[in-house]
Design an enzyme around this catalytic site. Structure first.
Site, PDB file in Angstrom:
ATOM      1  CB  CYS A 133     -11.109  -3.144   0.475  1.00 38.27           C
ATOM      2  SG  CYS A 133     -10.357  -2.416  -1.009  1.00 38.27           S
TER       3      CYS A 133
ATOM      4  CD  GLU B 132      -5.363  -5.845  -1.768  1.00 43.28           C
ATOM      5  OE1 GLU B 132      -4.987  -4.667  -1.619  1.00 43.28           O
ATOM      6  OE2 GLU B 132      -5.951  -6.476  -0.875  1.00 43.28           O
TER       7      GLU B 132
ATOM      8  CB  CYS C  42      -5.335  -1.300  -1.859  1.00 44.78           C
ATOM      9  SG  CYS C  42      -6.722  -0.592  -0.967  1.00 44.78           S
TER      10      CYS C  42
ATOM     11  CB  CYS D  40      -8.609  -4.841  -3.552  1.00 50.80           C
ATOM     12  SG  CYS D  40      -7.747  -3.253  -3.438  1.00 50.80           S
TER      13      CYS D  40
ATOM     14  CG  ASN E 275      -0.400  -0.165   2.531  1.00 50.94           C
ATOM     15  OD1 ASN E 275       0.655  -0.776   2.690  1.00 50.94           O
ATOM     16  ND2 ASN E 275      -1.054   0.373   3.534  1.00 50.94           N
ATOM     17  CB  VAL E 276       1.690   3.707  -2.233  1.00 48.67           C
ATOM     18  CG1 VAL E 276       2.414   5.048  -2.332  1.00 48.67           C
ATOM     19  CG2 VAL E 276       2.645   2.557  -2.566  1.00 48.67           C
ATOM     20  CD  GLU E 277      -1.700   4.758   4.531  1.00 48.75           C
ATOM     21  OE1 GLU E 277      -1.241   5.652   5.275  1.00 48.75           O
ATOM     22  OE2 GLU E 277      -2.356   3.786   4.961  1.00 48.75           O
TER      23      GLU E 277
HETATM   24  N1  THU Z   1      -5.504  -1.504   2.246  1.00 50.07           N
HETATM   25  C1  THU Z   1      -4.928  -2.344   1.347  1.00 50.07           C
HETATM   26  O1  THU Z   1      -3.734  -2.211   1.027  1.00 50.07           O
HETATM   27  N2  THU Z   1      -5.691  -3.303   0.790  1.00 50.07           N
HETATM   28  C2  THU Z   1      -7.020  -3.492   1.042  1.00 50.07           C
HETATM   29  O2  THU Z   1      -7.637  -4.353   0.435  1.00 50.07           O
HETATM   30  C3  THU Z   1      -7.705  -2.657   2.035  1.00 50.07           C
HETATM   31  C4  THU Z   1      -6.890  -1.593   2.657  1.00 50.07           C
HETATM   32  C5  THU Z   1      -4.695  -0.438   2.831  1.00 50.07           C
HETATM   33  C6  THU Z   1      -5.133   0.951   2.476  1.00 50.07           C
HETATM   34  C7  THU Z   1      -4.582   1.766   3.611  1.00 50.07           C
HETATM   35  O3  THU Z   1      -3.263   2.166   3.279  1.00 50.07           O
HETATM   36  C8  THU Z   1      -4.545   0.801   4.786  1.00 50.07           C
HETATM   37  O4  THU Z   1      -4.775  -0.495   4.241  1.00 50.07           O
HETATM   38  C9  THU Z   1      -5.591   1.084   5.849  1.00 50.07           C
HETATM   39  O5  THU Z   1      -6.848   1.151   5.302  1.00 50.07           O
END
Ligand code: THU
Length: 126
Positions: free
Chosen positions: A90, A59, A57, A93, A46-48
């Site tokens: 989620c 994925e 996410c 994804c 994940n890269v926020e």
């Molecule tokens: N996140 C994912 O990487 N994949 C998912 O399917 C759901 C959420 C990440 C997004 C965010 O950076 C962190 O989880 C918290 O929501």
């Protein structure tokens, strides 16, 4: 091509990928790893960013790696936190995995290994 799935290797690759996450806002490092139809393993993290809602996410970044690798589809997917906790993709994804893996794509879940039909029933299809 049919390739046996080494689930332990996929789970380990997901944990390793999570260590590369950029998650200063949520603090949750997420890693995803997939076996592709080419027999390779692709990973994502994940890269926020400061918009919060537009976070990538794990994925999603893995989907980019699938396309860049030249493979056509995901065969088997595992998602893990940086501490090794199993995480389910989620809804967005799951759609991504369904489209790029097809209904037969396998996912590691708390209920065991399931296919996309089981984790995304009645998926949207064009
Ligand atoms: N996140 C994912 O990487 N994949 C998912 O399917 C759901 C959420 C990440 C997004 C965010 O950076 C962190 O989880 C918290 O929501």
């Amino acid at each position: 091509m049919t390739t046996a799935v080494d689930w332990d290797a996929l789970r380990d690759a997901a944990v390793q990928a999570a260590a590369k996450a950029y998650a200063p806002y949520s603090g949750l490092q997420v890693g995803a790893a997939a076996l592709t139809d080419s027999g390779e393993v692709v990973v994502g993290c994940n890269v926020e960013n400061g918009s919060y809602g537009l976070t990538l996410c794990a994925e999603c970044t893995m989907a980019g790696q699938l396309r860049l690798s030249g493979a056509q589809r995901f065969v088997a997917v595992a998602c893990r936190s940086g501490t090794g906790q199993l995480l389910m993709p989620c809804g967005r994804c799951r759609q991504l995995l369904h489209e790029l893996g097809g209904p037969d794509c396998l996912l590691d879940t708390p209920r065991g290994v399931l296919d996309m039909r089981q984790v995304l029933p009645d998926a949207f299809e064009l």
